[in-house]
Design a protein around this motif. Structure first.
Motif, PDB file in Angstrom:
ATOM      1  N   ALA A   1       0.838  -1.194   0.000  1.00 57.68           N
ATOM      2  CA  ALA A   1       0.000   0.000   0.000  1.00 57.68           C
ATOM      3  C   ALA A   1       0.875   1.248   0.000  1.00 57.68           C
ATOM      4  CB  ALA A   1      -0.917   0.007   1.221  1.00 57.68           C
ATOM      5  N   PHE A   2       0.268   2.317  -0.424  1.00 60.44           N
ATOM      6  CA  PHE A   2       0.912   3.629  -0.434  1.00 60.44           C
ATOM      7  C   PHE A   2       0.020   4.600   0.314  1.00 60.44           C
ATOM      8  CE2 PHE A   2       0.894   7.800  -2.722  1.00 60.44           C
ATOM      9  CZ  PHE A   2       2.064   8.287  -2.180  1.00 60.44           C
ATOM     10  N   SER A   3       0.589   5.306   1.281  1.00 62.90           N
ATOM     11  CA  SER A   3      -0.143   6.314   2.037  1.00 62.90           C
ATOM     12  C   SER A   3       0.413   7.688   1.666  1.00 62.90           C
ATOM     13  CB  SER A   3       0.022   6.063   3.539  1.00 62.90           C
ATOM     14  OG  SER A   3      -0.602   7.083   4.274  1.00 62.90           O
ATOM     15  N   GLN A   4      -0.355   8.434   0.881  1.00 67.21           N
ATOM     16  CA  GLN A   4       0.083   9.768   0.496  1.00 67.21           C
ATOM     17  C   GLN A   4       0.040  10.678   1.716  1.00 67.21           C
ATOM     18  OE1 GLN A   4      -2.001  11.502  -2.806  1.00 67.21           O
ATOM     19  NE2 GLN A   4      -0.747  13.339  -2.789  1.00 67.21           N
ATOM     20  N   THR A   5       1.043  11.530   1.839  1.00 62.11           N
ATOM     21  CA  THR A   5       1.102  12.477   2.944  1.00 62.11           C
ATOM     22  C   THR A   5       1.263  13.890   2.389  1.00 62.11           C
ATOM     23  OG1 THR A   5       3.511  12.429   3.188  1.00 62.11           O
ATOM     24  CG2 THR A   5       2.252  10.759   4.394  1.00 62.11           C
ATOM     25  N   ALA A   6       1.060  14.856   3.238  1.00 67.33           N
ATOM     26  CA  ALA A   6       1.318  16.241   2.855  1.00 67.33           C
ATOM     27  C   ALA A   6       2.823  16.442   2.704  1.00 67.33           C
ATOM     28  CB  ALA A   6       0.767  17.187   3.918  1.00 67.33           C
ATOM     29  N   ASN A   7       3.193  17.242   1.729  1.00 61.23           N
ATOM     30  CA  ASN A   7       4.576  17.685   1.581  1.00 61.23           C
ATOM     31  C   ASN A   7       4.670  19.002   2.345  1.00 61.23           C
ATOM     32  OD1 ASN A   7       7.051  18.701   0.864  1.00 61.23           O
ATOM     33  ND2 ASN A   7       6.787  18.417  -1.336  1.00 61.23           N
ATOM     34  N   VAL A   8       5.311  18.966   3.505  1.00 63.05           N
ATOM     35  CA  VAL A   8       5.342  20.144   4.368  1.00 63.05           C
ATOM     36  C   VAL A   8       6.614  20.982   4.186  1.00 63.05           C
ATOM     37  CG1 VAL A   8       3.790  19.093   6.066  1.00 63.05           C
ATOM     38  CG2 VAL A   8       6.274  18.842   6.341  1.00 63.05           C
ATOM     39  N   HIS A   9       7.419  20.667   3.186  1.00 64.29           N
ATOM     40  CA  HIS A   9       8.620  21.464   2.934  1.00 64.29           C
ATOM     41  C   HIS A   9       8.223  22.869   2.494  1.00 64.29           C
ATOM     42  CE1 HIS A   9      12.538  22.733   1.488  1.00 64.29           C
ATOM     43  NE2 HIS A   9      13.030  21.724   2.198  1.00 64.29           N
ATOM     44  N   ASP A  10       9.010  23.873   2.876  1.00 63.91           N
ATOM     45  CA  ASP A  10       8.659  25.243   2.515  1.00 63.91           C
ATOM     46  C   ASP A  10       8.936  25.564   1.044  1.00 63.91           C
ATOM     47  OD1 ASP A  10      11.435  25.334   2.712  1.00 63.91           O
ATOM     48  OD2 ASP A  10      11.490  27.047   4.067  1.00 63.91           O
ATOM     49  N   ARG A  11       9.602  24.652   0.326  1.00 65.34           N
ATOM     50  CA  ARG A  11       9.810  24.804  -1.121  1.00 65.34           C
ATOM     51  C   ARG A  11       9.342  23.523  -1.824  1.00 65.34           C
ATOM     52  NH1 ARG A  11      15.513  25.768  -2.475  1.00 65.34           N
ATOM     53  NH2 ARG A  11      15.948  24.521  -0.654  1.00 65.34           N
ATOM     54  N   PRO A  12       8.045  23.231  -1.825  1.00 67.78           N
ATOM     55  CA  PRO A  12       7.543  21.944  -2.311  1.00 67.78           C
ATOM     56  C   PRO A  12       7.737  21.694  -3.813  1.00 67.78           C
ATOM     57  CG  PRO A  12       5.717  23.427  -1.902  1.00 67.78           C
ATOM     58  CD  PRO A  12       6.955  24.111  -1.373  1.00 67.78           C
ATOM     59  N   ALA A  13       8.044  22.724  -4.573  1.00 63.72           N
ATOM     60  CA  ALA A  13       8.294  22.514  -6.004  1.00 63.72           C
ATOM     61  C   ALA A  13       9.664  21.898  -6.246  1.00 63.72           C
ATOM     62  CB  ALA A  13       8.161  23.833  -6.773  1.00 63.72           C
ATOM     63  N   ARG A  14      10.562  22.002  -5.258  1.00 62.95           N
ATOM     64  CA  ARG A  14      11.929  21.502  -5.442  1.00 62.95           C
ATOM     65  C   ARG A  14      12.368  20.499  -4.396  1.00 62.95           C
ATOM     66  NH1 ARG A  14      14.910  22.116  -9.354  1.00 62.95           N
ATOM     67  NH2 ARG A  14      16.758  22.514  -8.161  1.00 62.95           N
ATOM     68  N   ARG A  15      11.629  20.372  -3.311  1.00 58.07           N
ATOM     69  CA  ARG A  15      12.025  19.505  -2.199  1.00 58.07           C
ATOM     70  C   ARG A  15      10.790  18.854  -1.605  1.00 58.07           C
ATOM     71  NH1 ARG A  15      16.794  21.544   0.301  1.00 58.07           N
ATOM     72  NH2 ARG A  15      16.745  19.636   1.485  1.00 58.07           N
ATOM     73  N   PHE A  16      11.026  17.838  -0.781  1.00 61.17           N
ATOM     74  CA  PHE A  16       9.895  17.226  -0.088  1.00 61.17           C
ATOM     75  C   PHE A  16      10.256  16.964   1.359  1.00 61.17           C
ATOM     76  CE2 PHE A  16      12.253  13.378  -0.709  1.00 61.17           C
ATOM     77  CZ  PHE A  16      11.825  12.503   0.276  1.00 61.17           C
ATOM     78  N   GLU A  17       9.235  16.985   2.184  1.00 64.97           N
ATOM     79  CA  GLU A  17       9.345  16.577   3.582  1.00 64.97           C
ATOM     80  C   GLU A  17       8.013  15.941   3.949  1.00 64.97           C
ATOM     81  OE1 GLU A  17       9.873  18.397   8.073  1.00 64.97           O
ATOM     82  OE2 GLU A  17      10.366  19.677   6.359  1.00 64.97           O
ATOM     83  N   ILE A  18       8.073  14.681   4.311  1.00 64.89           N
ATOM     84  CA  ILE A  18       6.860  13.968   4.717  1.00 64.89           C
ATOM     85  C   ILE A  18       6.370  14.557   6.036  1.00 64.89           C
ATOM     86  CG2 ILE A  18       6.001  11.725   5.523  1.00 64.89           C
ATOM     87  CD1 ILE A  18       7.952  10.431   3.493  1.00 64.89           C
ATOM     88  N   ASP A  19       5.078  14.779   6.111  1.00 65.19           N
ATOM     89  CA  ASP A  19       4.467  15.315   7.325  1.00 65.19           C
ATOM     90  C   ASP A  19       4.880  14.461   8.529  1.00 65.19           C
ATOM     91  OD1 ASP A  19       2.829  16.269   9.338  1.00 65.19           O
ATOM     92  OD2 ASP A  19       0.958  15.792   8.317  1.00 65.19           O
ATOM     93  N   PRO A  20       5.577  15.046   9.502  1.00 66.45           N
ATOM     94  CA  PRO A  20       6.047  14.270  10.653  1.00 66.45           C
ATOM     95  C   PRO A  20       4.928  13.532  11.399  1.00 66.45           C
ATOM     96  CG  PRO A  20       7.094  16.409  10.635  1.00 66.45           C
ATOM     97  CD  PRO A  20       6.030  16.443   9.580  1.00 66.45           C
ATOM     98  N   GLN A  21       3.749  14.151  11.495  1.00 70.47           N
ATOM     99  CA  GLN A  21       2.655  13.481  12.196  1.00 70.47           C
ATOM    100  C   GLN A  21       2.225  12.219  11.451  1.00 70.47           C
ATOM    101  OE1 GLN A  21       1.354  14.360  15.358  1.00 70.47           O
ATOM    102  NE2 GLN A  21       0.686  12.236  15.085  1.00 70.47           N
ATOM    103  N   ALA A  22       2.258  12.247  10.121  1.00 69.38           N
ATOM    104  CA  ALA A  22       1.909  11.059   9.340  1.00 69.38           C
ATOM    105  C   ALA A  22       2.915   9.939   9.610  1.00 69.38           C
ATOM    106  CB  ALA A  22       1.866  11.387   7.853  1.00 69.38           C
ATOM    107  N   LEU A  23       4.188  10.284   9.750  1.00 67.37           N
ATOM    108  CA  LEU A  23       5.209   9.274  10.078  1.00 67.37           C
ATOM    109  C   LEU A  23       4.981   8.693  11.469  1.00 67.37           C
ATOM    110  CD1 LEU A  23       8.530  10.725   8.656  1.00 67.37           C
ATOM    111  CD2 LEU A  23       7.476   8.535   8.082  1.00 67.37           C
ATOM    112  N   ILE A  24       4.700   9.552  12.433  1.00 67.20           N
ATOM    113  CA  ILE A  24       4.428   9.083  13.801  1.00 67.20           C
ATOM    114  C   ILE A  24       3.236   8.132  13.789  1.00 67.20           C
ATOM    115  CG2 ILE A  24       3.598   9.823  16.072  1.00 67.20           C
ATOM    116  CD1 ILE A  24       5.318  12.404  15.613  1.00 67.20           C
TER     117      ILE A  24
END
Length: 131
Positions: A38-61
């Motif tokens: 399965a794949f769980s899509q998360t929010a990209n919470v990076h402040d430059r989402p067009a060039r970088r990604f950061e998985i929402d920390p709460q989704a990881l927790i």
């Protein structure tokens, strides 16, 4: 044999990449061992989402809690490259933890899989299977 990926998970990753464009999509790969179920899509919470990604920390927790209570295990992570190929970028190489997790990367309409290892990534062979 390589990595097995359910068709549903692969299709969801490709759809997430298309929907997020021109930003990077990201999410968590769930399953067990060498199988992504399965794949769980998360929010990209990076402040430059067009060039970088950061998985929402709460989704990881939340995913770790679910895994600890008997749910699907975290096999790895997904992100897209809105401009560029489905391979680790120099930023991916510099910032990835060498934890053996799978990285799925979507770029130019393709999906490829890698394992984060000491010194970078190794390419994984994969088979799309009916889930």
């Amino acid at each position: 044999m390589g990595l097995e990926v359910t068709r549903e998970a692969a299709d969801a990753m490709l759809a997430a990449a298309r929907a997020a464009h021109p930003n990077e999509a990201c999410g968590i790969l769930l399953g067990a061992g060498e199988r992504i179920e399965a794949f769980s899509q998360t929010a990209n919470v990076h402040d430059r989402p067009a060039r970088r990604f950061e998985i929402d920390p709460q989704a990881l927790i939340d995913a770790h809690r679910t895994a600890r209570s008997g749910g699907p295990q975290i096999v790895g992570y997904f992100h897209s490259h809105p401009v560029g190929p489905a391979e680790p970028s120099s930023t991916d190489r510099a910032e990835a933890a060498s934890d053996g997790r799978v990285w799925a990367i979507c770029g130019e309409g393709e999906l490829a899989f890698f394992r984060a290892v000491e010194g970078g990534f190794e390419t994984l062979s994969s088979t799309i299977i009916d889930g």
